[in-house]
Design a protein around this motif. Structure first.
Motif, short mmCIF file in Angstrom:
data_model
loop_
_atom_site.label_atom_id
_atom_site.label_comp_id
_atom_site.label_asym_id
_atom_site.label_seq_id
_atom_site.Cartn_x
_atom_site.Cartn_y
_atom_site.Cartn_z
N LYS A 166 33.09 43.34 30.43
CA LYS A 166 34.19 44.03 31.10
C LYS A 166 33.87 44.22 32.56
CE LYS A 166 35.64 46.75 27.13
NZ LYS A 166 35.51 48.06 26.51
N VAL A 167 34.83 43.90 33.40
CA VAL A 167 34.65 44.11 34.84
C VAL A 167 35.60 45.22 35.28
CG1 VAL A 167 34.67 43.01 37.11
CG2 VAL A 167 34.12 41.66 35.08
N GLY A 168 35.08 46.25 35.91
CA GLY A 168 35.91 47.36 36.38
C GLY A 168 36.79 46.91 37.53
N MET A 169 38.11 46.93 37.29
CA MET A 169 39.03 46.37 38.30
C MET A 169 40.06 47.39 38.74
SD MET A 169 38.36 42.95 38.64
CE MET A 169 39.72 41.81 38.54
N SER A 170 39.62 48.62 39.01
CA SER A 170 40.52 49.56 39.67
C SER A 170 40.32 49.39 41.18
CB SER A 170 40.21 50.99 39.24
OG SER A 170 40.75 51.21 37.96
N THR A 171 41.04 50.21 41.96
CA THR A 171 40.98 50.04 43.41
C THR A 171 39.54 50.07 43.93
OG1 THR A 171 43.16 51.01 43.67
CG2 THR A 171 41.74 51.03 45.60
N CYS A 172 38.74 51.02 43.38
CA CYS A 172 37.35 51.14 43.86
C CYS A 172 36.56 49.86 43.58
CB CYS A 172 36.69 52.35 43.21
SG CYS A 172 37.00 52.52 41.45
N GLY A 173 36.70 49.30 42.39
CA GLY A 173 35.98 48.09 42.02
C GLY A 173 36.42 46.90 42.85
N ILE A 174 37.73 46.75 42.97
CA ILE A 174 38.27 45.62 43.72
C ILE A 174 37.82 45.69 45.18
CG2 ILE A 174 40.40 44.54 44.55
CD1 ILE A 174 41.69 45.43 41.86
N ALA A 175 37.83 46.91 45.73
CA ALA A 175 37.41 47.08 47.12
C ALA A 175 35.95 46.67 47.30
CB ALA A 175 37.60 48.54 47.55
N ALA A 176 35.15 46.84 46.24
CA ALA A 176 33.73 46.51 46.34
C ALA A 176 33.43 45.06 45.99
CB ALA A 176 32.92 47.45 45.44
N GLY A 177 34.46 44.31 45.60
CA GLY A 177 34.26 42.87 45.37
C GLY A 177 34.34 42.43 43.91
N ALA A 178 34.97 43.24 43.06
CA ALA A 178 35.02 42.92 41.63
C ALA A 178 35.83 41.66 41.32
CB ALA A 178 35.61 44.10 40.84
N GLU A 179 36.80 41.39 42.16
CA GLU A 179 37.68 40.23 41.96
C GLU A 179 36.84 38.93 41.88
OE1 GLU A 179 41.47 39.97 41.30
OE2 GLU A 179 41.49 41.39 42.96
N ALA A 180 35.94 38.75 42.85
CA ALA A 180 35.12 37.55 42.90
C ALA A 180 34.16 37.49 41.72
CB ALA A 180 34.34 37.50 44.22
N VAL A 181 33.62 38.66 41.33
CA VAL A 181 32.69 38.71 40.21
C VAL A 181 33.42 38.33 38.92
CG1 VAL A 181 31.32 40.28 38.78
CG2 VAL A 181 31.18 40.42 41.28
#
Lengths: 580, 116
Positions: B24-39
C-alpha cells in the motif's frame, strides 16, 4: 518454526546514535546461538518509542523491550530469542499509545473502493439505523455515547440533533462543515481523503436521525483531493442506492451535494457558512435563532464537523456504551490532533481523551526536534491559546483546555521551543485574524487591528508601559461584544501569552530585549574580532552588503545598513558573530 | 448499476477478502507532495515486470506525515511493516530484498505505537 524479526533502535536523545553498533552486536550473539537461522535483526528508522534507550521490538507479536543495556543482550538472546520467554523487567509499559477510532480506515483501505469500506464494517451502522432503530432511538444512542462536536466548541452531538428534530417542519438539512482553516490543522482533510465513506455514512445517519432528506458538504476549495474523493464516494453511494430514494430498500430518502468554500476563515462559523451556501456573502448573523431552529434557507439545520461524522458509524456499530467507555468523565471517545511545529514527528495523532499534552508531544511525537527545551504548546488555532510547559501534564479534554485559557479547537497542536517568542506568536495569530475578520462588527474589525498594532509596537521596541493593560482591556471588550466566535475568541492568543509569559512582554517593553531572538528590531549583530578568522563567509553572504572590510583589517557590520536578517550569524562557523 | 439492499451489504461483508499479498502506498495530499506518485508507479510497473504475485494499492494517510512517502508491505512469511521516506531507490530495495529475498530492509522501517 516461523522466522522471527527483531527491530533495533537506539532512541537516546543525547549522544551519537549507536543503533548500528547494537544491531551488529545482537546479530553476532544470535549468530552464535541455536536460533541463528531463525532470526533477522533489522535496524529501524523509527521504532515508536523515544528517549527510552536501546529499544528492541520483536515481530511478529512482540514483546517490546525498553532501555536495554549492552549487558542485557546475552539474556535477551538466551531467554527471549532462544527460549521464547518475556523478560518482564525490560518489557514496555506505561507509555501513551494511539487509539484509532476516527482514523480506523485511514491508510488501511483504498478510499476510492466502496467494497473495501464495506468489508471493514462500512454502512453496517446505516443498515442498523434504518432497519433496527427509530430516529429517536438513534439520538438516544448518541446521548449514551457522550459524543461532542469535534469542530471545537464541544456541543453534545445528540442535543444538536434532538433540537433540530424537535422543530416542526418537513424540510430540514444536514451540513458537514469541512471548512478547516486553522493554521497547521489538517485532520479533516486527511479523513476526507483517507476514508470519505465514513463521513458520508455519518451524515446519512444524521439525516435519518433529525428527519432531513438533504445534506451539503461545505469544503474549502483549497482541498482539491478531498473534494475529488468525497465526490467519488457520493457517486458510488448513489449508484448503489446508499443515497437517493429508498436507501437500501428502506423508505428513507437522502441526497447530498458539495459546496466549495472560497477560503474565508469566517465561513467555518456556522451562520456565515450557511450564508455562503445560500450564495450570499459569508458573514455571520446574531444567534439565536440557532441553525437548529432557522438554518439553511430558514429551515432547521444541523451542522456537524467532519471528525464528528466520522465517529458516527462507530458509535452505531459498537454502541454508545462502548464509546462512552473511552475518554474522561465529560469528554468521551478519542481526538485526532495535527501535531506540528517544533516536534520531531509531525503528523496526525489519535489518542483517547484524557491523555496528557506531554504524552502526546513526547511519547508519541518524539519530543522537540531541536533537542531544546519545550516552551509551550498552542492548541485551538487563532481561537485558542498557548499552554506553558509547566501545565503540560494536564489531561486533554474540553473543560481542562478551557480552564487553561485555550480551547480544544478542531485539533491543531503546535509545539513551541525556546526559539519561539510569545509576543511574536500572538502577533502572528492576530495578523491572521485581522486578515480574516469579515468586518461586519466593530469589536472584531477594530479590536483585532488595534491589538495587532500594539503587538507590532512592542516587538519593534516601541512598547509603552501601559500597553499591557490596554491589550487586556481591548481583548476583554472583544470577547464580550463581538458578533461571532471569530471575534469572541480572536484575543485568546494575546490573553494566554500575556497570562503565562508576561515577563517576556515586559522584557520587550522595558529592556527592549527578545530572549528568543525573533523580534528583529530588538537585535544587534556585531563581529567579535578576537574570534573572527577572517574567512569572509559573513561578508560574502550578507544580502545587503552591510559588512565591510577585508582580510587585512578585519570585517565590521555597518549598523545603518544591517537589516538584521541573521544570515551572518548562521554562516559563521567560529561563533564570531554576537547577537544581542 | 444494481442498487444494493441490506442483505447485499451483508453478503459483501461475509465474502472474505482475497487472502493475497499487497503493497500500500499512502496517497493523500501529504504523501503525494512528498513524491508518492512516482513510488507508486515504480512499484506497480516493477511488480508487473517481474510478475510478482502481489497487489500494489493506493490508500489514505496513516498519519506519520514526517515519514512520507509511506509504503506498507504485507508479504507472506514476513511481518507486516511500514517503510518511510521511500524514494525510487528504496522502492527498488523493497522489491529486491523484501519481496524477492524475503528479508526486511534495515534503516527504513517506521513502527508506531498503537493499540491494536
Amino acid at each position: 518454526m516461523d522466522k522471527k524479526y527483531i527491530l533495533v533502535k537506539d532512541t537516546r536523545r543525547a549522544g551519537s546514535n549507536q543503533t548500528e553498533h547494537f544491531a551488529g552486536l545482537l546479530a553476532a550473539k544470535i549468530q552464535a546461538s541455536p536460533a541463528a537461522e531463525a532470526v533477522q535483526v533489522v535496524r529501524a528508522a523509527d521504532i515508536g518509542f523515544y528517549d527510552q534507550g536501546l529499544v528492541l521490538k520483536f515481530l511478529p507479536g512482540g514483546p517490546v523491550y525498553l532501555n536495554v543495556s549492552e549487558a542485557d543482550l546475552d539474556r535477551v538472546v538466551r531467554e527471549t530469542v532462544v527460549g521464547g520467554r518475556v523478560l518482564e523487567d525490560l518489557a514496555a509499559a506505561g507509555t501513551a499509545r494511539q487509539l484509532r477510532v476516527v482514523l480506523r480506515n485511514c491508510g488501511v483501505i483504498n478510499p476510492e473502493n466502496l467494497e473495501e469500506y464495506i468489508r471493514r464494517d462500512g454502512y453496517r451502522a446505516l443498515s442498523r439505523a434504518l432497519f433496527e432503530y427509530t430516529p429517536d432511538k438513534v439520538i438516544e444512542e448518541f446521548k449514551k455515547s457522550g459524543l461532542r462536536g469535534r469542530g471545537g466548541a464541544g456541543y453534545p452531538t445528540w442535543l444538536k440533533w434532538h433540537l433540530t428534530r424537535s422543530v416542526p417542519g418537513a424540510e430540514k438539512y444536514v451540513i458537514c462543515n469541512a471548512d478547516e482553516g486553522d493554521p497547521g490543522a489538517y485532520m479533516d482533510r486527511s479523513i476526507l481523503e483517507g476514508d470519505p465513506h465514513s463521513v458520508l455514512e455519518g451524515m446519512i445517519i444524521a439525516g435519518y436521525a433529525i428527519g432531513a432528506n438533504h445534506g451539503y458538504f461545505y469544503i474549502r476549495a483549497e482541498y482539491p483531493l478531498a473534494i475529488e474523493r468525497i465526490g467519488k464516494a457520493i457517486e458510488q453511494a448513489r449508484e448503489r442506492g446508499l443515497l437517493g430514494t429508498g436507501i437500501l430498500g428502506s423508505d428513507f430518502n437522502f441526497e447530498v451535494d458539495i459546496r466549495l468554500g472560497a477560503g474565508a476563515f469566517v465561513c467555518g462559523e456556522e451562520t456565515a457558512l450557511i450564508a455562503s451556501i445560500e450564495g450570499k456573502r459569508g458573514t455571520p448573523r446574531p444567534r439565536p435563532p440557532y441553525p437548529s431552529v432557522s438554518g439553511l434557507w430558514g429551515k432547521p439545520t444541523s451542522i456537524n464537523n467532519v471528525e464528528t461524522f466520522a465517529n458516527v458509524p462507530v458509535v452505531m456499530t459498537r454502541g454508545g456504551d462502548w464509546f462512552a467507555g473511552i475518554g474522561t468523565e465529560k469528554s468521551k471517545g478519542t481526538k485526532v490532533f495535527a501535531v506540528t511545529g517544533k516536534v520531531k514527528n509531525s503528523g496526525l495523532v489519535e489518542v483517547p481523551m484524557g491523555v496528557t499534552l506531554r504524552q502526546i508531544v513526547f511519547d508519541i511525537g518524539g519530543g522537540v526536534r531541536s533537542g531544546k527545551k519545550i516552551k509551550a504548546v498552542q492548541t485551538g488555532g487563532p481561537s485558542g491559546g498557548v499552554i506553558p510547559e509547566d501545565r503540560l501534564d494536564t489531561p486533554v479534554d474540553y473543560e481542562n483546555l478551557q480552564k487553561l485559557g485555550s480551547i480544544m479547537g478542531s485539533g491543531g497542536m503546535i509545539v513551541m521551543d525556546e526559539d519561539d517568542c510569545m509576543v511574536d506568536i500572538a502577533k502572528f495569530y492576530l495578523g491572521f485574524c485581522v486578515e480574516e475578520s469579515c468586518g461586519k462588527c466593530a469589536p472584531c474589525r477594530i479590536g483585532t487591528y488595534q491589538l495587532l498594532k500594539i503587538l507590532e509596537r512592542i516587538s519593534e521596541g516601541e512598547g509603552r508601559s501601559e500597553d499591557l493593560d490596554r491589550l487586556r482591556l481591548i481583548a476583554q471588550a472583544m470577547q464580550k461584544a463581538s458578533l461571532c466566535g471569530l471575534g469572541q475568541t480572536a484575543s485568546n492568543p494575546v490573553l494566554s501569552t500575556l497570562n503565562y509569559f508576561e515577563t517576556e512582554y515586559r522584557e520587550h517593553i522595558q529592556a527592549k530585549r527578545c530572549r528568543s531572538f525573533k523580534c528583529r528590531d530588538l537585535l544587534t549583530y556585531s563581529i567579535i574580532q578576537s574570534k573572527c578568522k577572517r574567512c569572509r563567509q559573513c561578508f560574502l553572504n550578507c544580502p545587503v552588503q552591510a559588512i565591510s572590510g577585508d582580510r587585512e583589517v578585519g570585517f565590521y557590520i555597518q549598523l545603518d545598513k544591517c537589516i538584521k536578517c541573521g544570515k551572518c550569524f548562521e554562516v559563521c562557523k567560529f561563533n564570531a558573530i554576537a547577537r544581542e | 448499476m444494481k442498487k444494493w439492499s441490506k442483505s447485499d451489504l451483508d453478503k459483501i461483508r461475509a465474502s472474505r477478502e482475497p487472502d493475497r499479498d499487497w503493497i500500500k502506498v499512502g496517497m493523500s495530499t501529504c504523501g503525494i507532495a512528498a513524491g508518492a506518485e512516482a513510488v507508486f508507479e515504480y512499484l506497480r510497473d516493477e511488480v508487473a515486470r517481474r510478475g510478482l504475485p502481489i497487489e500494489v494499492k493506493k490508500c489514505g494517510c496513516l498519519g506519520m506525515c514526517y515519514a512520507e512517502p509511506l509504503v506498507e508491505v504485507r508479504a507472506a512469511g514476513l511481518p507486516q511493516v511500514i517503510y518511510g521516506q521511500v524514494n525510487r531507490e528504496l522502492a527498488r530495495l523493497i522489491v529486491e530484498n523484501h519481496l524477492v529475498e524475503k528479508k526486511l530492509v534495515s534503516d527504513h522501517i517506521y513502527s508506531f505505537n498503537r493499540e491494536e
